[in-house]
Design an enzyme around this catalytic site. Structure first.
Site, PDB file in Angstrom:
ATOM      1  N   CYS A   1       0.686  -1.301  -0.055  1.00 31.96           N
ATOM      2  CA  CYS A   1       0.034  -0.036   0.010  1.00 31.96           C
ATOM      3  C   CYS A   1       0.695   1.320   0.086  1.00 31.96           C
ATOM      4  O   CYS A   1       0.660   2.128  -0.772  1.00 31.96           O
ATOM      5  CB  CYS A   1      -0.927   0.016   1.186  1.00 31.96           C
ATOM      6  SG  CYS A   1      -2.012  -1.487   1.148  1.00 31.96           S
TER       7      CYS A   1
HETATM    8  N1  LIG Z   1      -3.058  -6.121   1.305  1.00 33.70           N
HETATM    9  C1  LIG Z   1      -3.171  -5.268   2.001  1.00 33.70           C
HETATM   10  O1  LIG Z   1      -2.449  -5.291   3.085  1.00 33.70           O
HETATM   11  C2  LIG Z   1      -4.340  -4.096   2.238  1.00 33.70           C
HETATM   12  C3  LIG Z   1      -4.325  -3.390   3.223  1.00 33.70           C
HETATM   13  C4  LIG Z   1      -5.369  -2.207   3.290  1.00 33.70           C
HETATM   14  C5  LIG Z   1      -6.043  -2.100   2.015  1.00 33.70           C
HETATM   15  N2  LIG Z   1      -5.773  -2.573   0.760  1.00 33.70           N
HETATM   16  C6  LIG Z   1      -6.527  -2.371  -0.311  1.00 33.70           C
HETATM   17  O2  LIG Z   1      -7.518  -3.208  -0.398  1.00 33.70           O
HETATM   18  C7  LIG Z   1      -7.976  -3.592  -1.744  1.00 33.70           C
HETATM   19  C8  LIG Z   1      -7.694  -4.783  -2.084  1.00 33.70           C
HETATM   20  O3  LIG Z   1      -6.446  -5.278  -1.964  1.00 33.70           O
HETATM   21  P1  LIG Z   1      -6.034  -6.751  -1.723  1.00 33.70           P
HETATM   22  O4  LIG Z   1      -4.467  -6.645  -1.174  1.00 33.70           O
HETATM   23  O5  LIG Z   1      -6.938  -7.585  -0.813  1.00 33.70           O
HETATM   24  O6  LIG Z   1      -5.801  -7.320  -3.123  1.00 33.70           O
HETATM   25  P2  LIG Z   1      -5.535  -8.842  -3.853  1.00 33.70           P
HETATM   26  O7  LIG Z   1      -4.903  -8.563  -5.137  1.00 33.70           O
HETATM   27  O8  LIG Z   1      -4.880  -9.726  -2.670  1.00 33.70           O
HETATM   28  O9  LIG Z   1      -7.130  -9.419  -4.083  1.00 33.70           O
HETATM   29  C9  LIG Z   1      -7.952  -8.775  -5.073  1.00 33.70           C
HETATM   30  C10 LIG Z   1      -8.893  -9.785  -5.418  1.00 33.70           C
HETATM   31  O10 LIG Z   1      -9.953  -9.246  -6.194  1.00 33.70           O
HETATM   32  C11 LIG Z   1     -10.162 -10.153  -7.236  1.00 33.70           C
HETATM   33  N3  LIG Z   1     -10.598  -9.256  -8.431  1.00 33.70           N
HETATM   34  C12 LIG Z   1     -10.142  -8.438  -9.204  1.00 33.70           C
HETATM   35  N4  LIG Z   1     -11.103  -7.739  -9.965  1.00 33.70           N
HETATM   36  C13 LIG Z   1     -12.432  -8.378  -9.534  1.00 33.70           C
HETATM   37  C14 LIG Z   1     -13.481  -8.179 -10.090  1.00 33.70           C
HETATM   38  N5  LIG Z   1     -14.007  -7.377 -10.897  1.00 33.70           N
HETATM   39  N6  LIG Z   1     -14.733  -9.035  -9.586  1.00 33.70           N
HETATM   40  C15 LIG Z   1     -14.394  -9.951  -8.607  1.00 33.70           C
HETATM   41  N7  LIG Z   1     -13.156  -9.971  -8.124  1.00 33.70           N
HETATM   42  C16 LIG Z   1     -12.106  -9.467  -8.762  1.00 33.70           C
HETATM   43  C17 LIG Z   1      -8.773 -10.596  -7.953  1.00 33.70           C
HETATM   44  O11 LIG Z   1      -8.767 -11.932  -8.420  1.00 33.70           O
HETATM   45  C18 LIG Z   1      -8.159 -10.766  -6.212  1.00 33.70           C
HETATM   46  O12 LIG Z   1      -8.592 -12.100  -5.727  1.00 33.70           O
HETATM   47  C19 LIG Z   1      -7.041  -2.449  -2.531  1.00 33.70           C
HETATM   48  O13 LIG Z   1      -7.512  -1.370  -2.763  1.00 33.70           O
HETATM   49  C20 LIG Z   1      -5.838  -2.385  -1.361  1.00 33.70           C
HETATM   50  O14 LIG Z   1      -5.065  -1.023  -1.811  1.00 33.70           O
HETATM   51  C21 LIG Z   1      -4.842  -3.688   0.993  1.00 33.70           C
END
Ligand SMILES: NC(=O)c1ccc[n+]([C@@H]2O[C@H](COP(=O)([O-])OP(=O)(O)OC[C@H]3O[C@@H](n4cnc5c(N)ncnc54)[C@H](O)[C@@H]3O)[C@@H](O)[C@H]2O)c1
Length: 328
Positions: A277
Protein backbone atom coordinates in the site's frame (compact mmCIF):
# COMPACT_ATOMS: atom_id res chain seq x y z
CA UNK A 1 -41.87 0.13 1.50
CA UNK A 2 -40.67 3.45 3.00
CA UNK A 3 -36.92 4.09 3.05
CA UNK A 4 -37.01 4.00 6.88
CA UNK A 5 -38.70 0.59 6.86
CA UNK A 6 -36.17 -0.83 4.35
CA UNK A 7 -33.31 0.46 6.48
CA UNK A 8 -34.83 -0.95 9.70
CA UNK A 9 -35.36 -4.34 8.06
CA UNK A 10 -31.75 -4.49 6.87
CA UNK A 11 -30.35 -3.33 10.22
CA UNK A 12 -32.42 -6.01 11.99
CA UNK A 13 -31.15 -8.75 9.66
CA UNK A 14 -27.57 -7.63 10.18
CA UNK A 15 -27.98 -7.40 13.96
CA UNK A 16 -29.57 -10.83 14.08
CA UNK A 17 -26.93 -12.19 11.71
CA UNK A 18 -29.48 -13.60 9.34
CA UNK A 19 -28.13 -11.54 6.44
CA UNK A 20 -26.41 -12.89 3.35
CA UNK A 21 -23.31 -10.89 2.48
CA UNK A 22 -21.23 -10.86 -0.70
CA UNK A 23 -17.52 -10.07 -0.44
CA UNK A 24 -16.21 -9.09 -3.86
CA UNK A 25 -12.49 -9.84 -4.22
CA UNK A 26 -11.11 -12.67 -2.10
CA UNK A 27 -7.55 -11.34 -1.68
CA UNK A 28 -5.52 -10.15 1.32
CA UNK A 29 -8.42 -7.95 2.41
CA UNK A 30 -11.45 -9.87 1.17
CA UNK A 31 -10.76 -13.41 2.38
CA UNK A 32 -10.04 -12.50 6.05
CA UNK A 33 -13.11 -10.22 5.95
CA UNK A 34 -15.31 -12.96 4.47
CA UNK A 35 -14.13 -15.40 7.15
CA UNK A 36 -14.70 -12.90 9.98
CA UNK A 37 -18.25 -12.22 8.76
CA UNK A 38 -18.93 -15.95 8.40
CA UNK A 39 -17.54 -16.57 11.92
CA UNK A 40 -19.95 -13.90 13.18
CA UNK A 41 -22.84 -16.01 11.86
CA UNK A 42 -23.66 -14.32 8.56
CA UNK A 43 -23.93 -16.37 5.40
CA UNK A 44 -21.11 -15.14 3.17
CA UNK A 45 -20.57 -15.54 -0.56
CA UNK A 46 -17.17 -14.57 -1.92
CA UNK A 47 -17.24 -13.36 -5.51
CA UNK A 48 -13.88 -13.41 -7.28
CA UNK A 49 -12.93 -13.29 -10.95
CA UNK A 50 -10.20 -15.88 -10.33
CA UNK A 51 -11.60 -19.37 -10.81
CA UNK A 52 -8.52 -20.83 -9.05
CA UNK A 53 -9.21 -18.86 -5.87
CA UNK A 54 -12.93 -19.68 -5.97
CA UNK A 55 -12.31 -23.40 -6.43
CA UNK A 56 -9.64 -23.30 -3.74
CA UNK A 57 -11.96 -21.68 -1.17
CA UNK A 58 -14.80 -24.07 -1.99
CA UNK A 59 -12.36 -26.96 -1.52
CA UNK A 60 -11.37 -25.55 1.89
CA UNK A 61 -7.98 -24.10 0.89
CA UNK A 62 -6.78 -20.68 1.96
CA UNK A 63 -4.44 -18.72 -0.33
CA UNK A 64 -3.79 -16.09 2.39
CA UNK A 65 -1.19 -16.70 5.13
CA UNK A 66 -3.24 -15.07 7.90
CA UNK A 67 -6.24 -17.33 7.18
CA UNK A 68 -5.77 -21.00 8.09
CA UNK A 69 -7.15 -23.54 5.60
CA UNK A 70 -8.75 -25.37 8.55
CA UNK A 71 -10.91 -22.29 9.20
CA UNK A 72 -11.97 -22.01 5.55
CA UNK A 73 -12.74 -25.75 5.47
CA UNK A 74 -14.91 -25.49 8.60
CA UNK A 75 -16.80 -22.40 7.43
CA UNK A 76 -17.43 -23.93 3.99
CA UNK A 77 -18.47 -27.22 5.62
CA UNK A 78 -20.94 -25.38 7.88
CA UNK A 79 -22.31 -23.62 4.78
CA UNK A 80 -21.47 -20.19 6.22
CA UNK A 81 -18.96 -19.50 3.45
CA UNK A 82 -18.94 -20.23 -0.26
CA UNK A 83 -17.32 -18.70 -3.34
CA UNK A 84 -18.24 -18.10 -6.95
CA UNK A 85 -17.11 -16.21 -10.04
CA UNK A 86 -20.73 -15.25 -10.79
CA UNK A 87 -22.18 -11.90 -9.72
CA UNK A 88 -25.65 -13.48 -10.09
CA UNK A 89 -25.06 -14.82 -6.54
CA UNK A 90 -25.39 -11.27 -5.19
CA UNK A 91 -29.02 -11.14 -6.33
CA UNK A 92 -29.94 -12.83 -3.03
CA UNK A 93 -27.59 -10.74 -0.89
CA UNK A 94 -28.50 -8.13 1.72
CA UNK A 95 -25.09 -6.46 1.57
CA UNK A 96 -21.95 -6.47 -0.54
CA UNK A 97 -18.43 -5.32 0.26
CA UNK A 98 -16.04 -4.47 -2.58
CA UNK A 99 -12.37 -5.32 -1.86
CA UNK A 100 -10.82 -5.41 -5.32
CA UNK A 101 -7.34 -4.09 -6.27
CA UNK A 102 -6.62 -0.39 -6.85
CA UNK A 103 -3.19 -0.33 -8.56
CA UNK A 104 -1.40 2.48 -10.40
CA UNK A 105 -0.15 2.22 -13.97
CA UNK A 106 3.40 2.87 -15.20
CA UNK A 107 2.70 6.64 -15.18
CA UNK A 108 1.46 6.43 -11.56
CA UNK A 109 -2.11 7.02 -12.72
CA UNK A 110 -4.82 5.32 -10.60
CA UNK A 111 -6.34 2.30 -12.28
CA UNK A 112 -9.97 1.98 -11.18
CA UNK A 113 -10.83 -0.71 -13.73
CA UNK A 114 -11.48 -3.33 -11.04
CA UNK A 115 -13.60 -1.05 -8.84
CA UNK A 116 -15.62 0.10 -11.86
CA UNK A 117 -16.22 -3.41 -13.05
CA UNK A 118 -17.25 -4.63 -9.56
CA UNK A 119 -19.59 -1.66 -9.00
CA UNK A 120 -21.21 -2.02 -12.43
CA UNK A 121 -21.69 -5.77 -11.99
CA UNK A 122 -23.19 -5.34 -8.51
CA UNK A 123 -25.49 -2.55 -9.73
CA UNK A 124 -27.13 -5.07 -12.10
CA UNK A 125 -27.98 -7.57 -9.37
CA UNK A 126 -28.20 -6.09 -5.86
CA UNK A 127 -31.81 -6.05 -4.67
CA UNK A 128 -33.58 -2.90 -3.52
CA UNK A 129 -33.01 -2.13 0.16
CA UNK A 130 -29.53 -3.68 0.22
CA UNK A 131 -26.16 -2.17 1.14
CA UNK A 132 -22.95 -1.79 -0.89
CA UNK A 133 -19.70 -0.76 0.82
CA UNK A 134 -16.45 0.04 -0.95
CA UNK A 135 -13.31 -0.98 1.01
CA UNK A 136 -10.68 -0.60 -1.70
CA UNK A 137 -8.18 2.18 -1.06
CA UNK A 138 -8.77 5.09 -3.41
CA UNK A 139 -8.86 8.87 -3.89
CA UNK A 140 -11.62 11.05 -2.42
CA UNK A 141 -14.69 11.07 -4.64
CA UNK A 142 -14.44 7.50 -5.97
CA UNK A 143 -17.44 6.07 -4.13
CA UNK A 144 -19.66 8.85 -5.42
CA UNK A 145 -18.15 8.94 -8.94
CA UNK A 146 -18.11 5.18 -9.47
CA UNK A 147 -20.42 3.28 -7.08
CA UNK A 148 -23.20 5.85 -6.72
CA UNK A 149 -23.13 6.53 -10.48
CA UNK A 150 -23.42 2.82 -11.32
CA UNK A 151 -26.57 2.46 -9.20
CA UNK A 152 -28.06 5.72 -10.48
CA UNK A 153 -27.60 4.44 -14.03
CA UNK A 154 -29.53 1.33 -13.07
CA UNK A 155 -32.36 3.60 -11.94
CA UNK A 156 -31.77 3.17 -8.20
CA UNK A 157 -31.93 6.23 -5.96
CA UNK A 158 -28.87 6.04 -3.65
CA UNK A 159 -29.85 6.33 0.02
CA UNK A 160 -33.42 5.25 -0.82
CA UNK A 161 -33.33 2.16 -3.07
CA UNK A 162 -29.75 1.24 -2.22
CA UNK A 163 -27.60 2.05 0.82
CA UNK A 164 -24.01 2.99 0.01
CA UNK A 165 -20.95 3.34 2.24
CA UNK A 166 -17.19 3.48 2.34
CA UNK A 167 -14.90 1.96 4.94
CA UNK A 168 -11.12 1.80 4.45
CA UNK A 169 -9.26 -1.37 5.37
CA UNK A 170 -6.44 -1.02 7.92
CA UNK A 171 -5.27 -4.60 7.73
CA UNK A 172 -1.60 -5.17 8.56
CA UNK A 173 -0.88 -8.69 7.25
CA UNK A 174 1.08 -10.77 9.73
CA UNK A 175 0.44 -8.42 12.68
CA UNK A 176 -0.36 -10.67 15.65
CA UNK A 177 -1.55 -7.87 17.93
CA UNK A 178 -3.88 -5.80 15.73
CA UNK A 179 -6.42 -7.83 13.81
CA UNK A 180 -9.74 -7.27 12.08
CA UNK A 181 -11.63 -7.32 15.41
CA UNK A 182 -9.57 -4.98 17.59
CA UNK A 183 -8.37 -2.44 15.00
CA UNK A 184 -10.75 0.55 15.10
CA UNK A 185 -12.45 0.97 11.71
CA UNK A 186 -13.41 4.23 10.01
CA UNK A 187 -16.92 3.99 8.53
CA UNK A 188 -19.19 6.29 6.57
CA UNK A 189 -22.49 6.26 4.73
CA UNK A 190 -23.79 8.36 1.88
CA UNK A 191 -26.79 9.34 4.04
CA UNK A 192 -27.76 8.93 7.70
CA UNK A 193 -29.69 5.76 6.87
CA UNK A 194 -26.75 4.42 4.86
CA UNK A 195 -24.45 5.01 7.84
CA UNK A 196 -26.82 3.11 10.16
CA UNK A 197 -26.68 0.06 7.90
CA UNK A 198 -22.86 0.31 7.57
CA UNK A 199 -22.56 0.44 11.37
CA UNK A 200 -24.91 -2.54 11.76
CA UNK A 201 -22.79 -4.55 9.31
CA UNK A 202 -19.35 -3.86 10.78
CA UNK A 203 -20.34 -3.86 14.44
CA UNK A 204 -20.88 -7.61 14.11
CA UNK A 205 -17.11 -8.06 13.61
CA UNK A 206 -15.26 -4.90 14.78
CA UNK A 207 -15.08 -3.72 18.40
CA UNK A 208 -14.75 0.01 17.75
CA UNK A 209 -16.17 1.88 14.76
CA UNK A 210 -15.17 5.46 13.95
CA UNK A 211 -17.94 7.15 11.93
CA UNK A 212 -16.94 10.22 9.92
CA UNK A 213 -19.24 12.83 8.49
CA UNK A 214 -18.89 12.22 4.74
CA UNK A 215 -17.54 9.67 2.30
CA UNK A 216 -14.70 11.80 0.91
CA UNK A 217 -13.38 12.19 4.46
CA UNK A 218 -13.45 8.41 4.96
CA UNK A 219 -11.65 7.89 1.64
CA UNK A 220 -8.89 10.40 2.39
CA UNK A 221 -8.21 9.15 5.95
CA UNK A 222 -6.75 5.95 4.53
CA UNK A 223 -4.55 7.91 2.14
CA UNK A 224 -3.34 10.22 4.89
CA UNK A 225 -2.46 7.26 7.13
CA UNK A 226 -0.28 5.76 4.39
CA UNK A 227 1.19 9.10 3.25
CA UNK A 228 2.09 9.76 6.91
CA UNK A 229 4.06 6.52 6.92
CA UNK A 230 5.67 7.11 3.53
CA UNK A 231 6.78 10.66 4.43
CA UNK A 232 8.17 9.62 7.82
CA UNK A 233 10.03 6.68 6.29
CA UNK A 234 11.53 9.09 3.73
CA UNK A 235 12.52 11.49 6.52
CA UNK A 236 14.31 8.80 8.50
CA UNK A 237 15.95 7.49 5.32
CA UNK A 238 17.32 10.97 4.58
CA UNK A 239 18.37 11.23 8.20
CA UNK A 240 20.34 8.03 7.86
CA UNK A 241 22.33 9.52 4.96
CA UNK A 242 23.01 12.65 7.06
CA UNK A 243 24.06 10.60 10.10
CA UNK A 244 26.33 8.42 7.94
CA UNK A 245 28.06 11.57 6.66
CA UNK A 246 28.78 12.59 10.28
CA UNK A 247 29.74 9.05 11.27
CA UNK A 248 26.81 8.86 13.70
CA UNK A 249 24.78 5.70 14.28
CA UNK A 250 21.23 6.59 13.19
CA UNK A 251 19.77 3.62 15.09
CA UNK A 252 21.20 4.90 18.37
CA UNK A 253 19.75 8.34 17.57
CA UNK A 254 16.27 6.88 16.98
CA UNK A 255 16.50 4.79 20.15
CA UNK A 256 17.46 7.84 22.20
CA UNK A 257 14.73 10.00 20.61
CA UNK A 258 12.15 7.27 21.31
CA UNK A 259 12.56 7.83 25.06
CA UNK A 260 10.76 11.18 24.63
CA UNK A 261 7.28 10.45 25.99
CA UNK A 262 5.48 12.80 23.57
CA UNK A 263 5.85 14.33 20.12
CA UNK A 264 8.12 11.66 18.60
CA UNK A 265 7.17 8.52 16.68
CA UNK A 266 9.94 6.13 15.74
CA UNK A 267 10.39 5.16 12.08
CA UNK A 268 13.36 3.14 10.85
CA UNK A 269 15.57 3.53 7.77
CA UNK A 270 15.79 0.80 5.17
CA UNK A 271 16.42 -0.06 1.56
CA UNK A 272 12.98 1.03 0.40
CA UNK A 273 9.27 0.86 1.05
CA UNK A 274 7.83 -2.53 1.83
CA UNK A 275 4.29 -3.78 1.51
CA UNK A 276 1.65 -3.23 -1.09
CA UNK A 277 0.00 0.00 0.00
CA UNK A 278 2.52 2.66 1.09
CA UNK A 279 4.40 2.82 -2.26
CA UNK A 280 1.14 3.02 -4.25
CA UNK A 281 -1.61 4.79 -2.30
CA UNK A 282 -0.01 8.30 -2.06
CA UNK A 283 -0.11 8.55 -5.86
CA UNK A 284 -3.89 8.18 -5.82
CA UNK A 285 -4.06 11.48 -3.97
CA UNK A 286 -1.26 13.14 -5.97
CA UNK A 287 -3.16 12.35 -9.18
CA UNK A 288 -6.54 13.53 -7.92
CA UNK A 289 -5.07 16.71 -6.36
CA UNK A 290 -3.97 17.84 -9.84
CA UNK A 291 -7.66 18.19 -10.71
CA UNK A 292 -7.86 20.85 -7.97
CA UNK A 293 -4.53 22.49 -8.92
CA UNK A 294 -3.11 21.59 -5.52
CA UNK A 295 0.54 20.59 -5.07
CA UNK A 296 1.41 17.39 -3.21
CA UNK A 297 5.10 18.12 -2.65
CA UNK A 298 5.58 15.84 0.37
CA UNK A 299 4.23 12.89 -1.62
CA UNK A 300 6.53 13.51 -4.59
CA UNK A 301 9.59 14.26 -2.42
CA UNK A 302 9.14 11.24 -0.16
CA UNK A 303 8.65 9.06 -3.24
CA UNK A 304 11.99 10.34 -4.64
CA UNK A 305 13.89 9.91 -1.35
CA UNK A 306 12.55 6.40 -0.77
CA UNK A 307 13.28 5.41 -4.38
CA UNK A 308 16.93 6.47 -3.95
CA UNK A 309 17.48 4.17 -0.96
CA UNK A 310 18.13 0.82 -2.68
CA UNK A 311 21.12 2.33 -4.57
CA UNK A 312 22.39 3.97 -1.37
CA UNK A 313 22.18 0.71 0.61
CA UNK A 314 23.88 -1.27 -2.17
CA UNK A 315 26.64 1.40 -2.33
CA UNK A 316 27.21 1.09 1.43
CA UNK A 317 27.27 -2.69 1.21
CA UNK A 318 29.89 -2.46 -1.58
CA UNK A 319 32.06 -0.12 0.55
CA UNK A 320 31.89 -2.49 3.54
CA UNK A 321 32.74 -5.47 1.36
CA UNK A 322 35.66 -3.61 -0.24
CA UNK A 323 36.95 -2.72 3.20
CA UNK A 324 36.95 -6.45 3.95
CA UNK A 325 38.62 -7.29 0.62
CA UNK A 326 35.48 -8.88 -0.79
CA UNK A 327 33.67 -7.96 -3.99
CA UNK A 328 29.95 -7.40 -4.46
N1 LIG B 1 -3.15 -6.04 1.14
C1 LIG B 1 -3.22 -5.18 2.14
O1 LIG B 1 -2.52 -5.32 3.13
C2 LIG B 1 -4.21 -4.03 2.10
C3 LIG B 1 -4.40 -3.29 3.26
C4 LIG B 1 -5.32 -2.24 3.25
C5 LIG B 1 -6.01 -1.93 2.08
N2 LIG B 1 -5.78 -2.66 0.93
C6 LIG B 1 -6.57 -2.31 -0.25
O2 LIG B 1 -7.62 -3.26 -0.39
C7 LIG B 1 -7.92 -3.48 -1.77
C8 LIG B 1 -7.75 -4.94 -2.10
O3 LIG B 1 -6.40 -5.29 -1.89
P1 LIG B 1 -5.91 -6.78 -1.73
O4 LIG B 1 -4.51 -6.69 -1.21
O5 LIG B 1 -6.91 -7.60 -0.99
O6 LIG B 1 -5.88 -7.25 -3.27
P2 LIG B 1 -5.61 -8.74 -3.83
O7 LIG B 1 -4.97 -8.56 -5.15
O8 LIG B 1 -4.95 -9.57 -2.79
O9 LIG B 1 -7.08 -9.33 -4.02
C9 LIG B 1 -8.03 -8.79 -4.86
C10 LIG B 1 -8.91 -9.89 -5.41
O10 LIG B 1 -9.91 -9.28 -6.23
C11 LIG B 1 -10.15 -10.13 -7.35
N3 LIG B 1 -10.77 -9.31 -8.39
C12 LIG B 1 -10.20 -8.38 -9.19
N4 LIG B 1 -11.15 -7.79 -9.95
C13 LIG B 1 -12.33 -8.35 -9.63
C14 LIG B 1 -13.67 -8.15 -10.06
N5 LIG B 1 -13.98 -7.22 -10.97
N6 LIG B 1 -14.63 -8.92 -9.52
C15 LIG B 1 -14.33 -9.86 -8.59
N7 LIG B 1 -13.09 -10.08 -8.13
C16 LIG B 1 -12.10 -9.33 -8.64
C17 LIG B 1 -8.78 -10.72 -7.68
O11 LIG B 1 -8.90 -11.94 -8.38
C18 LIG B 1 -8.18 -10.92 -6.28
O12 LIG B 1 -8.43 -12.21 -5.77
C19 LIG B 1 -6.96 -2.55 -2.54
O13 LIG B 1 -7.61 -1.34 -2.78
C20 LIG B 1 -5.82 -2.35 -1.57
O14 LIG B 1 -5.13 -1.14 -1.81
C21 LIG B 1 -4.91 -3.71 0.94
Amino acid sequence: MSKGAAKDQLVEKLNERTATIAVVGLGYVGLPLACALAEAGHRVIGIDSSLDKVEGVNAGHSHIDDVPSAQVRRLVGDRNLGATTEYEAARKCDAAIIAVPTPIDEYRVPDLTFVRSAAESLSQVMPKGSLVVLESTTYPGTTEEVVVTAFRERGYMPGVDIFIGYSPERLDPGNAKWDIHNTPKVVCGLTKNCLETVIALYSTIVEKLVPVSNIRTAEITKLFENIFRGVNIALVNEFQVICDAFDIDVWEVIQACSTKPYGFTAFYPGPGLGGHCVPVDPFYLAWKAREKNVNTEFIELSGRVNASMPAYVVGNAAKLLNANRKSL
